[in-house]
Design a protein around this motif. Structure first.
Motif, PDB file in Angstrom:
ATOM      1  N   LEU A 361       0.834  -1.204   0.000  1.00  0.00           N
ATOM      2  CA  LEU A 361       0.000   0.000   0.000  1.00  0.00           C
ATOM      3  C   LEU A 361       0.872   1.258   0.000  1.00  0.00           C
ATOM      4  CD1 LEU A 361      -2.737  -0.983   2.624  1.00  0.00           C
ATOM      5  CD2 LEU A 361      -3.139  -0.543   0.195  1.00  0.00           C
ATOM      6  N   LEU A 362       1.979   1.186   0.717  1.00  0.00           N
ATOM      7  CA  LEU A 362       2.883   2.332   0.848  1.00  0.00           C
ATOM      8  C   LEU A 362       3.651   2.604  -0.439  1.00  0.00           C
ATOM      9  CD1 LEU A 362       4.355   4.384   2.840  1.00  0.00           C
ATOM     10  CD2 LEU A 362       6.027   2.552   3.194  1.00  0.00           C
ATOM     11  N   ALA A 363       4.159   1.536  -1.075  1.00  0.00           N
ATOM     12  CA  ALA A 363       5.133   1.725  -2.159  1.00  0.00           C
ATOM     13  C   ALA A 363       4.665   1.265  -3.532  1.00  0.00           C
ATOM     14  CB  ALA A 363       6.440   1.011  -1.796  1.00  0.00           C
ATOM     15  N   GLY A 364       3.552   0.520  -3.614  1.00  0.00           N
ATOM     16  CA  GLY A 364       3.046   0.076  -4.914  1.00  0.00           C
ATOM     17  C   GLY A 364       4.118  -0.611  -5.731  1.00  0.00           C
ATOM     18  N   PHE A 365       4.094  -0.398  -7.048  1.00  0.00           N
ATOM     19  CA  PHE A 365       5.149  -0.905  -7.927  1.00  0.00           C
ATOM     20  C   PHE A 365       6.094   0.224  -8.364  1.00  0.00           C
ATOM     21  CE2 PHE A 365       2.647  -4.811  -9.651  1.00  0.00           C
ATOM     22  CZ  PHE A 365       2.951  -5.500  -8.475  1.00  0.00           C
ATOM     23  N   HIS A 366       5.897   1.421  -7.761  1.00  0.00           N
ATOM     24  CA  HIS A 366       6.694   2.576  -8.179  1.00  0.00           C
ATOM     25  C   HIS A 366       7.706   3.008  -7.123  1.00  0.00           C
ATOM     26  CE1 HIS A 366       3.339   4.035  -5.816  1.00  0.00           C
ATOM     27  NE2 HIS A 366       3.999   5.144  -5.582  1.00  0.00           N
ATOM     28  N   LEU A 367       7.508   2.602  -5.887  1.00  0.00           N
ATOM     29  CA  LEU A 367       8.323   2.951  -4.725  1.00  0.00           C
ATOM     30  C   LEU A 367       8.131   4.419  -4.328  1.00  0.00           C
ATOM     31  CD1 LEU A 367      10.372   2.228  -2.544  1.00  0.00           C
ATOM     32  CD2 LEU A 367      12.199   2.653  -4.176  1.00  0.00           C
TER      33      LEU A 367
END
Length: 879
Positions: A361-367
């Motif tokens: 939730l915090l970083a997704g796939f994009h960081l």
């Protein structure tokens, strides 16, 4: 051990290190620490370097001790504590819950060059902090030995980088923070938010992260020629790979742990059905597990889908379309799989899956969400060439008046979509770079994550046309399509006091433009606005800057109702007080009513990143505190409770601002020869040689203060210990306010009752205690023009004493920071060591001037830059 014993211990450690490597220096180090004078001419260059390093390492260890005591005083659970406070103030749980679910804290990590320490030293700081903790708490001799080992390695390492730092090195530094601290701490705070929502009666699982991580590294092109399209793409790919590898590491661990057999815990129907669909992607061994251990089987599938995302990133789109690759389309699919397993497990067995979910939730796939920032002139230069080529103008677009530019832009925005590929090979390299930037922007959103980029920030924005210019690029690249949700936030950056005053007029013009009005509709009528703290302070001084920012924000909030849009303010704060630094919580609570509305986006720069996020406990506390204060401020604003301000002090604040502005401008912009004084009486020349950032230290070679970057401007005054950007003009402002109202007591009441004034005065007071005029006066000797030296020094000295007198009166103190004993003690504790480092710097600057040949100058310059790092560590501030 108490703090004094710990400080004595670290001093002993430095002495032991000196005894081992330079025994002749140790007695001198002790003598200098005790304030005894020494003849520096009698010392060799090697001895001076050893003493500088000893003082620098002492400050490094002292910062760790300070941090330990800060962490020992703060309580965990600031969000729950704030909820209890709001309940006590008679707010209903349902209302607190509604706000908590919507708040968003968006720290944007920048590569602004204010972190003076090398990564080697930052990593050592991490380990030494752990070693000191273990030694002080448990007396573990292994920890003490490891501490000495680390100290010895640092002793034999260069304090200052010998090579120019590159953008990708800056990224590596930030990724170190992410992997070692920020991701873990952020995910822990998400768990606390979930617990807080449960406490308020909301049993739903968290669906969105209240923390969004952002970055400028690889996206901030303003004045940085090293941030190219190739670099931007590489940064985005590395961020993607970094977070995917974080997930893979955790999935591998869970795969070893979740050996749960189907006969003991019945998987949900959804989990079994998903495995039925995906079993063809399992190898023979995994298929056997599928029959017995469904959670391991599912994790195996998840691992493969994540791994394939990395492999597929470099494939052309056509190949992806033809070959339906087994991978996650987005992070929502990944979270859905995690939820599927959580639902099939009991609470205890799913603990680490929930941690993984919070991380996703915090970083997704994009960081981190990358912002793209460029100077207005660069956008315009590219557009002028394109419009000339396309025939929208005959001649130079930039020579047209604003009204004619608007007409041309409206025609171009109304025209059919242009295939940007038709322009390649027909334009200059610079213009093709600009076009490709937007093409890459869209590619990254399509292939990595829609969250990989969002804001396009226009530096030095001066007109509505600046945003229409960017809107044209957004349209042609497909980031904005009429009638569809926009995929870009076009954000003006208002930096100077004049720009801030112009902002409402610009926004009115934008909302009246039919094309921009359509863009706003596709953006849910949100307009992001970035507010710069650094240049406004350099422009008008500390108090006028703070007051102008407050007024600009108030005016923007009033404008929301008129224009029927919502502003999302992005605060471009720096590390030092003069660049918008200071406690974020105080700044939030003292900001104008309705200026936050549950959303806070702010830059985290240079040494602030290490100060707040290097230690995982500190990082968790920083996130926790920011969300708790954001919750409190948003509840107060939404439900009509204003923080008590007492009587109306607006006319007084206005007078202080106007007079402090006038006084500051008189010194910095109206005193003939001031820039010569600045370049002579500060170590700015040597600061510009420090390899602490990829970006050049000045916009262009000039004799104007306006063209100096705010960071080296503040850095230089901090080094010579005058620190004028943090206070100059305030005393005259307070003096003028007193003369106008005729009552000193009003200013003290203003401090007690007006939160904005109190916060500003408190921040200035902390910086002011770090000023050392006795040291600063020594730097005057480098100014060759005697009359210029006397004139400017006289102005600084007079304003210093005037400001000190007023700070003591307004805060009702006998001596500065009397009411903040711990902060005062921390600052004054460093003074003897800082004094010695300053005298080393002065001695070496004189030696540099007297050096006879280039090689000699080069050796001395290297010593000078090490003193700069040592002083920065001692003051805990650069720019």
């Amino acid at each position: 051990m108490d703090k004094s014993q710990e400080i004595e211990f670290i001093f002993t450690l430095i002495c032991e290190q000196l005894d081992a490597v330079a025994p002749q220096i140790c007695p001198l180090f002790v003598a200098l620490k005790d304030g005894k004078d020494t003849n520096l001419d009698a010392l060799s260059a090697e001895d001076i370097s050893s003493l500088i390093k000893a003082f620098t390492l002492y400050h490094l260890l002292l910062n760790i001790v300070d941090e330990r005591y800060y962490l020992s005083r703060i309580k965990k659970g600031a969000i729950l504590e704030t909820i209890a406070e709001l309940r006590a103030q008679k707010y209903d749980d349902a209302d607190i819950q509604a706000v908590l679910k919507k708040i968003r804290f968006y720290p944007v990590f920048t590569a602004h060059p204010t972190e003076s320490l090398r990564r080697t030293f930052l990593e050592s700081y991490h380990e030494m902090s752990d070693d000191l903790e273990t030694w002080f708490k448990l007396g573990d001799k292994n920890a003490k030995e490891h501490l000495k080992y680390r100290l010895n390695l640092l002793w034999n390492s260069h304090i200052v980088r010998s090579e120019k730092i590159e953008v990708l090195f800056e990224l590596d530094n930030l990724l170190y923070f992410m992997e070692s601290s920020i991701l873990r701490s952020g995910a822990n705070v998400l768990k606390e938010v979930q617990e807080a929502l449960s406490e308020l009666g909301d049993k739903e699982e968290l669906k969105k992260s209240p923390i969004r991580l952002g970055s400028w590294i690889g996206g901030d092109r303003d004045g940085n020629p090293y941030v190219t399209n190739a670099v931007m793409l590489e940064v985005m790919k590395r961020q993607h790979e970094t977070i995917i590898h974080q997930y893979l590491k955790r999935i591998d661990k869970l795969g070893r742990e979740l050996s749960i057999a189907q006969e003991f815990i019945k998987p949900s129907r959804a989990l079994l059905e998903s495995l039925e669909v995906e079993k063809e992607h399992l190898d023979t061994m995994a298929k056997k597990l599928f029959l017995q251990e469904p959670f391991r089987a599912k994790l195996t599938c998840m691992r493969q889908k994540l791994q394939n995302r990395i492999l597929a990133l470099n494939l052309p789109q056509a190949s992806l379309n033809e070959n339906k690759i087994y991978m996650y389309a987005n992070s929502k699919e990944f979270i859905k799989d995690i939820d599927m397993m959580i639902e099939s497990l009991d609470k205890r067995s799913s603990i680490y899956l929930k941690e993984l979910k919070n991380l996703a939730l915090l970083a997704g796939f994009h960081l981190m969400q990358l912002d793209f920032r460029q100077h207005r002139d660069v956008f315009w230069n590219a557009l002028a060439e394109i419009f000339s080529h396309l025939g929208y103008v005959q001649g130079d677009l930039l020579l047209l008046p604003e009204s004619e530019r608007t007409r041309v832009l409206n025609v171009a925005l109304k025209a059919p979509l242009l295939d940007l590929n038709t322009l390649y090979g027909k334009l200059s390299v610079q213009t093709q770079e600009m076009i490709l930037a937007f093409v890459n922007f869209k590619w990254a959103k399509d292939r990595i994550s829609d969250n990989i980029m969002d804001s396009c920030i226009i530096s030095m924005c001066q007109s509505a046309n600046d945003l229409l210019c960017v809107l044209w690029f957004a349209k042609q690249s497909g980031l904005w399509c009429k009638g569809k949700k926009t995929r870009i936030s076009i954000s003006p950056l208002f930096e100077t006091i004049g720009d801030l005053e112009l902002a409402p007029r610009i926004l009115r013009e934008l909302c009246a433009n039919p094309h921009y009005a359509e863009y706003l509709q596709s953006h849910k009528n949100y307009q992001e606005i970035m507010i710069g703290y650094s240049d406004s302070s350099k422009d008008g001084g500390i108090f006028a800057s703070n007051y102008s920012l407050k007024q600009a924000i108030k005016n923007l909030i009033l404008l929301e109702d008129e224009l029927k849009i919502k502003f999302r303010l992005f605060h471009g704060r720096g590390g030092s007080v003069s660049r918008g630094g200071g406690a974020l919580e105080d700044a939030l609570l003292s900001s104008p009513t309705n200026s936050v509305a549950g959303f806070l986006k702010t830059t985290e720069q240079g040494e602030v990143i290490s100060g707040k996020y290097l230690n995982p406990k500190k990082a968790e506390s920083s996130f926790d505190s920011a969300l708790a204060t954001l919750l409190k401020k948003s509840v107060y604003d939404k439900f009509g409770m204003e923080i008590k301000q007492g009587m109306d002090f607006e006319s007084i604040l206005q007078k202080i601002s106007a007079e402090s502005y006038k006084t500051y401008r008189k010194l910095v912009y109206e005193t003939e020869g001031f820039i010569v004084y600045f370049k002579s009486a500060t170590p700015i020349y040597f600061i510009q040689q420090l390899n602490i950032g990829s970006r050049p230290s000045k916009r262009k070679d000039t004799q104007n203060v306006e063209d100096l970057r705010a960071i080296p401007w503040v850095f230089a005054w901090t080094q010579n210990r005058a620190i004028i950007p943090a206070w100059y003009g305030l005393g005259s402002g307070l003096d003028a306010a007193f003369r106008e109202c005729g009552d000193r007591g009003v200013l003290r009441r203003c401090y007690q009752e007006n939160l904005f004034f109190k916060t500003t005065i408190d921040n200035i007071s902390q910086a002011f205690l770090k000023v050392d005029l006795e040291i600063a006066e020594h730097y005057n000797a480098f100014v060759e023009d005697v009359n210029l030296r006397k004139e400017i020094w006289g102005m600084i000295e007079t304003e210093y004493h005037r400001t000190l007198e007023w700070l003591l009166y307004v805060r009702n103190e006998k001596y500065l920071l009397e009411s903040e004993k711990l902060v005062r003690e921390s600052i004054l504790l460093r003074k003897p060591f800082l004094t010695r480092l300053s005298f080393f710097q002065l001695y070496l600057m004189r030696a540099y001037r007297e050096a006879r040949y280039p090689e000699q100058k080069e050796r001395i310059a290297k010593q000078i830059v090490t003193t700069i790092v040592g002083i920065a560590q001692g003051i805990k501030n650069t720019g």
